[in-house]
Design a protein around this motif. Structure first.
Motif, PDB file in Angstrom:
ATOM      1  N   VAL B 309       0.823  -1.201   0.000  1.00  0.00           N
ATOM      2  CA  VAL B 309       0.000   0.000   0.000  1.00  0.00           C
ATOM      3  C   VAL B 309       0.867   1.265   0.000  1.00  0.00           C
ATOM      4  N   MET B 310       0.474   2.219  -0.825  1.00  0.00           N
ATOM      5  CA  MET B 310       1.137   3.526  -0.855  1.00  0.00           C
ATOM      6  C   MET B 310       0.182   4.567  -0.297  1.00  0.00           C
ATOM      7  N   VAL B 311       0.696   5.411   0.576  1.00  0.00           N
ATOM      8  CA  VAL B 311      -0.100   6.524   1.062  1.00  0.00           C
ATOM      9  C   VAL B 311       0.451   7.787   0.419  1.00  0.00           C
ATOM     10  N   GLU B 312      -0.453   8.616  -0.068  1.00  0.00           N
ATOM     11  CA  GLU B 312      -0.043   9.845  -0.744  1.00  0.00           C
ATOM     12  C   GLU B 312      -0.608  11.030   0.024  1.00  0.00           C
ATOM     13  N   ILE B 313       0.263  11.982   0.341  1.00  0.00           N
ATOM     14  CA  ILE B 313      -0.209  13.206   0.979  1.00  0.00           C
ATOM     15  C   ILE B 313       0.116  14.365   0.055  1.00  0.00           C
ATOM     16  N   GLY B 314      -0.891  15.138  -0.277  1.00  0.00           N
ATOM     17  CA  GLY B 314      -0.675  16.305  -1.116  1.00  0.00           C
ATOM     18  C   GLY B 314      -0.951  17.558  -0.307  1.00  0.00           C
ATOM     19  N   ILE B 315      -0.092  18.525  -0.465  1.00  0.00           N
ATOM     20  CA  ILE B 315      -0.361  19.827   0.140  1.00  0.00           C
ATOM     21  C   ILE B 315      -0.759  20.752  -0.998  1.00  0.00           C
ATOM     22  N   SER B 316      -1.947  21.348  -0.878  1.00  0.00           N
ATOM     23  CA  SER B 316      -2.403  22.276  -1.906  1.00  0.00           C
ATOM     24  C   SER B 316      -2.757  23.597  -1.258  1.00  0.00           C
ATOM     25  N   THR B 317      -2.694  24.652  -2.045  1.00  0.00           N
ATOM     26  CA  THR B 317      -3.206  25.914  -1.519  1.00  0.00           C
ATOM     27  C   THR B 317      -4.717  25.790  -1.460  1.00  0.00           C
ATOM     28  N   ILE B 318      -5.330  26.666  -0.705  1.00  0.00           N
ATOM     29  CA  ILE B 318      -6.774  26.549  -0.554  1.00  0.00           C
ATOM     30  C   ILE B 318      -7.488  26.819  -1.875  1.00  0.00           C
ATOM     31  N   VAL B 359      -4.526  23.178   2.238  1.00  0.00           N
ATOM     32  CA  VAL B 359      -5.327  22.000   2.578  1.00  0.00           C
ATOM     33  C   VAL B 359      -4.489  20.753   2.311  1.00  0.00           C
ATOM     34  N   LEU B 360      -4.854  19.672   2.979  1.00  0.00           N
ATOM     35  CA  LEU B 360      -4.201  18.385   2.744  1.00  0.00           C
ATOM     36  C   LEU B 360      -5.139  17.500   1.930  1.00  0.00           C
ATOM     37  N   ASP B 361      -4.597  16.929   0.871  1.00  0.00           N
ATOM     38  CA  ASP B 361      -5.333  15.931   0.091  1.00  0.00           C
ATOM     39  C   ASP B 361      -4.682  14.587   0.416  1.00  0.00           C
ATOM     40  N   ILE B 362      -5.464  13.644   0.863  1.00  0.00           N
ATOM     41  CA  ILE B 362      -4.871  12.379   1.295  1.00  0.00           C
ATOM     42  C   ILE B 362      -5.490  11.225   0.532  1.00  0.00           C
ATOM     43  N   SER B 363      -4.612  10.356   0.020  1.00  0.00           N
ATOM     44  CA  SER B 363      -5.145   9.202  -0.698  1.00  0.00           C
ATOM     45  C   SER B 363      -4.304   7.983  -0.403  1.00  0.00           C
ATOM     46  N   VAL B 364      -4.879   6.836  -0.654  1.00  0.00           N
ATOM     47  CA  VAL B 364      -4.181   5.581  -0.402  1.00  0.00           C
ATOM     48  C   VAL B 364      -4.432   4.666  -1.597  1.00  0.00           C
ATOM     49  N   HIS B 365      -3.330   4.094  -2.096  1.00  0.00           N
ATOM     50  CA  HIS B 365      -3.399   3.281  -3.317  1.00  0.00           C
ATOM     51  C   HIS B 365      -2.673   1.963  -3.105  1.00  0.00           C
ATOM     52  N   ARG B 366      -2.996   1.014  -3.951  1.00  0.00           N
ATOM     53  CA  ARG B 366      -2.138  -0.162  -4.070  1.00  0.00           C
ATOM     54  C   ARG B 366      -0.953   0.242  -4.924  1.00  0.00           C
ATOM     55  N   VAL B 367       0.207  -0.377  -4.681  1.00  0.00           N
ATOM     56  CA  VAL B 367       1.367  -0.095  -5.524  1.00  0.00           C
ATOM     57  C   VAL B 367       1.029  -0.421  -6.980  1.00  0.00           C
ATOM     58  N   SER B 368       0.171  -1.411  -7.162  1.00  0.00           N
ATOM     59  CA  SER B 368      -0.204  -1.797  -8.520  1.00  0.00           C
ATOM     60  C   SER B 368      -1.109  -0.777  -9.196  1.00  0.00           C
ATOM     61  N   GLY B 369      -1.586   0.220  -8.446  1.00  0.00           N
ATOM     62  CA  GLY B 369      -2.307   1.297  -9.117  1.00  0.00           C
ATOM     63  C   GLY B 369      -3.732   1.534  -8.648  1.00  0.00           C
ATOM     64  N   ALA B 370      -4.389   0.523  -8.102  1.00  0.00           N
ATOM     65  CA  ALA B 370      -5.784   0.723  -7.703  1.00  0.00           C
ATOM     66  C   ALA B 370      -5.863   1.724  -6.548  1.00  0.00           C
ATOM     67  N   THR B 371      -6.820   2.629  -6.628  1.00  0.00           N
ATOM     68  CA  THR B 371      -6.998   3.596  -5.550  1.00  0.00           C
ATOM     69  C   THR B 371      -8.008   3.058  -4.546  1.00  0.00           C
ATOM     70  N   LEU B 372      -7.600   3.028  -3.282  1.00  0.00           N
ATOM     71  CA  LEU B 372      -8.505   2.544  -2.238  1.00  0.00           C
ATOM     72  C   LEU B 372      -9.391   3.686  -1.751  1.00  0.00           C
ATOM     73  N   ASP B 373      -8.775   4.837  -1.535  1.00  0.00           N
ATOM     74  CA  ASP B 373      -9.551   5.979  -1.077  1.00  0.00           C
ATOM     75  C   ASP B 373      -8.775   7.243  -1.425  1.00  0.00           C
ATOM     76  N   TRP B 374      -9.530   8.315  -1.634  1.00  0.00           N
ATOM     77  CA  TRP B 374      -8.894   9.552  -2.033  1.00  0.00           C
ATOM     78  C   TRP B 374      -9.796  10.683  -1.566  1.00  0.00           C
ATOM     79  N   ARG B 380      -7.544  21.437   6.784  1.00  0.00           N
ATOM     80  CA  ARG B 380      -7.197  22.783   6.361  1.00  0.00           C
ATOM     81  C   ARG B 380      -6.308  23.405   7.414  1.00  0.00           C
ATOM     82  N   PHE B 381      -5.273  24.138   7.005  1.00  0.00           N
ATOM     83  CA  PHE B 381      -4.425  24.797   7.988  1.00  0.00           C
ATOM     84  C   PHE B 381      -3.796  26.043   7.387  1.00  0.00           C
ATOM     85  N   SER B 382      -3.230  26.879   8.258  1.00  0.00           N
ATOM     86  CA  SER B 382      -2.593  28.100   7.779  1.00  0.00           C
ATOM     87  C   SER B 382      -1.117  28.081   8.146  1.00  0.00           C
TER      88      SER B 382
END
Lengths: 280, 413
Positions: B309-318, B359-374, B380-382
């Protein structure tokens, strides 16, 4: 991007449709330019980055012809209706390769073009149709080899030659009929990818390519045998080149089977078409 | 009133199995026939990607459609582009529709630029005569004159995208439905594309523009709608809609339970349940002082044991612009094995974010590519304009850029 070529005043209504849908073959005419471009792409791309390019179209049947002539003609002495065996088998290989090539490409066409299907609207039928039409280009090229053979063996066809385009059309329609069925099934069931080559091979043995239909006993066996539309197509092809007795029964069976497969295939395709983008 | 697009009660239902499994085999189908006898399947496996959606777009109006991933934007585009049929309701479109879900649809790598212009143009619904007429304009716009007879597989990715967009930009439908195709190419080219979109809008054509980029929506659209969980949650001027969207972060800060009905994508084998942002003292916070390290904690509920399993954390501007993306597998990190039940994951960051809201965008995928949740905008933070001891300030009043790299300077003192 898609344009729907609807008239200004007729708004496009998008809603769920149920059950069997009309074929709307008129839509295909509206998209004829796209059909042309898809066919042209299939032809153009096929032989890119291959050294011999289009000459493969000639090499393949010629090599098969030589092998068949040696094994079935020289060694096994299979009857060839009094026609020199090489040209006897080559005249069958041509429509067969048209049919099998078109069918194989059409069967996998939708899956191979899934990136189009999920991004652009157009009548989906264009995809297998273009795959079949592209086969006609190869056919036209290999027809020239037949011409050379005819001259070499000094065979002059009679008025029956007029039937050659009809036989070609029948082979194309048969390929389209099976191709439409298999391409739509393939979207949902990838089993088709395994079935397709096997199916083509089975039909190959059930077609009078290396042998003559004279070997098939009459009666029920012959009726069953005639269900393969390529039997009628090949017999008609040979008849148009070499004359003899017209293959009436085989031809009728071929036309009936082709029409049934094609019409049911088109309706099945139209019914499944609306979920292609979700499933493929 | 003359409307170009009229949508009423539109809904699209997916059976989850269809969406996540790449394909079905005959055996699955036969097995499914028997399974369906059991009345159970119902609720879990059904997802309404769109539900009860109604709105009108007037002729000549430029409507923005905004929403997080999984909010139903793409499904709406697919329905309006006739790629998939709605399950209920209907849409009425008056005029020739052009929909642009991707640039370069149908481009074939082996064909030359010239050939691809014709192929792509035909695919997008242009007549050959129309392409002939526009050909020079397209080539000039794409700036690829010299490579017209080169197969596009030899193109740089920038050239490829420019050519693809150029064809699309020269379509002339009465109604244009556009996905986020502008998020391609270099900044210069993006500006050119936005300019082109703007002039399309000014020509009085009706445009439906779907985007994550609030800046682009604000500059192009006069009106916007916000989708969440497949439903319409706001409809108004662009400013109102953008404000409604930005205010709709699923959690406001510091620690957030993720509710079940949040817009999310994925097959649901693991679900994000809770997110926290922790400062250097280990306490949850929604404000970071300048230069402060921080840790993101996330809890995933797994339906079963899942490995690789891969966990992905994205930081985006609001506003929705991605600043950074990290994976636990970065730098050859080992994938995780989720246990059935709740799994805790932590990720500590050392990055100086410049002052603004994120804001934080959080997702979790299988290494093989399937997305479990996104889940987008999960938290949200400043980032503040001052260090914890107030000794360090970021000087320029207007922040440019997103991060302040660690640097060593040399020069006269």
């Amino acid at each position: 991007m898609t344009s729907t070529y609807s008239a200004e005043d007729a708004p496009l209504i998008i809603q769920r449709s149920e059950g069997w849908a009309a074929l709307q073959l008129g839509d295909l005419w509206h998209y004829r330019e796209l059909l042309f471009f898809l066919t042209w792409r299939d032809v153009k791309v096929r032989y890119k980055q291959s050294i011999l390019g289009l000459s493969w179209v000639v090499i393949q049947p010629v090599v098969v012809m030589i092998i068949f002539s040696l094994i079935f003609g020289q060694f096994a002495h299979l009857p060839s209706n009094g026609i020199p065996y090489p040209i006897f088998t080559f005249a069958a290989l041509l429509p067969w390769l048209l049919f099998s090539g078109s069918l194989s490409r059409a069967g996998s066409s939708l899956v191979q073009n899934s990136s189009l299907i999920t991004k652009v609207y157009f009548p989906r039928l264009l995809v297998p149709l273009a795959a079949v039409l592209a086969g006609l280009v190869d056919f036209a090229v290999s027809l020239s080899v037949l011409l050379v053979l005819m001259i070499g063996y000094r065979i002059t066809p009679g008025w029956q030659l007029l039937a050659l385009p009809a036989a070609t059309l029948l082979a194309t329609l048969a390929a389209l009929g099976f191709g439409v069925w298999l391409s739509a099934l393939n979207v949902q069931f990838r089993d088709v990818q395994f079935v397709l080559p096997w199916f083509v091979q089975v039909l190959f043995f059930l077609s009078p390519i290396a042998y003559s239909t004279q070997l098939i006993p009459g009666g029920r066996a012959q009726l069953l045998y005639a269900l393969n539309p390529m039997v009628g197509v090949i017999e008609m092809f040979r008849w148009s080149l070499f004359g003899g007795a017209p293959p009436n029964q085989f031809l009728v069976a071929a036309i009936v089977v082709t029409v049934v497969v094609l019409v049911t295939g088109l309706f099945y395709f139209r019914r499944m078409e609306r979920t292609f983008a979700d499933v493929v | 009133m003359t409307y170009a697009i009229h949508v009423e009660g539109l809904g699209k239902r997916y059976r989850l199995g269809h969406r996540t499994e790449p394909y079905r085999t005959l055996r699955d189908e036969i097995a499914g026939r028997f399974k369906r006898r059991r009345p159970k399947e119902a609720k879990d496996d059904i997802l309404w990607a769109l539900r009860d959606l109604s709105f009108d777009v007037k002729e000549g109006e430029v409507l923005g459609v905004i929403g997080a991933n999984g909010a139903g934007k793409s499904t709406l585009l697919k329905v309006l582009s006739r790629l998939t049929e709605p399950t209920e309701g209907r849409a009425i479109l008056r005029g020739r529709v052009g929909s642009l879900l991707e640039v370069g649809t149908g481009f074939h790598p082996e064909l030359t630029g010239r050939e691809n212009i014709y192929l792509n143009g035909a695919m997008l619904g242009m007549r050959k005569a129309q392409i002939d007429r526009k050909f020079d304009e397209i080539v000039a716009f794409a700036e690829t004159e010299r490579f017209l007879d080169t197969p596009v597989k030899r193109y740089s990715s920038g050239m490829y995208v420019r050519l693809a967009f150029a064809v699309a930009a020269h379509l002339e439908p009465e109604i244009l439905v556009v996905d986020e195709v502008l998020a391609v190419g270099d900044a210069d080219f993006q500006r050119k594309c936005l300019g082109r979109m703007g002039s399309v809008a000014r020509e009085g054509r009706t445009v439906l523009f779907v985007s994550h980029n609030m800046g682009a929506v604000k500059s192009l659209c006069t009106r916007a709608i916000v989708l969440r969980g497949g439903k319409l949650v706001a409809d108004g001027t662009t400013d109102q809609a953008v404000a409604a969207y930005l205010g709709s972060g699923t959690a406001s800060g510091a620690e957030g339970e993720i509710p079940d009905d949040v817009s999310r994508l994925g097959n649901g084998d693991a679900l994000l349940r809770r997110v926290e942002l922790r400062g250097p003292d280990g306490q949850p916070t929604d404000q970071l002082f300048l230069g402060q390290p921080f840790t993101v904690m996330a809890w995933f509920q797994a339906r079963k044991g899942i490995d690789e399993v891969m966990v992905e954390i994205g930081i985006s501007t609001i506003e929705g612009e991605r600043v950074a993306t990290v994976f636990n597998t970065d730098r050859l990190g080992e994938p995780y094995c989720l246990q059935e039940g709740l799994n805790q994951i932590s990720c500590s960051f050392e990055v100086d974010l410049l002052p603004r809201d994120y804001v934080l965008d959080i997702s979790v995928h299988r290494v093989s590519g399937a997305t479990l949740d996104w889940v987008e905008r999960a938290l949200r933070f400043s980032a503040l304009n001052v260090a914890a001891d107030s000794g360090d300030h970021y000087r320029p009043a207007q922040v440019r850029g997103f991060v302040r790299p660690r640097t060593n300077w040399g020069g006269p003192r």
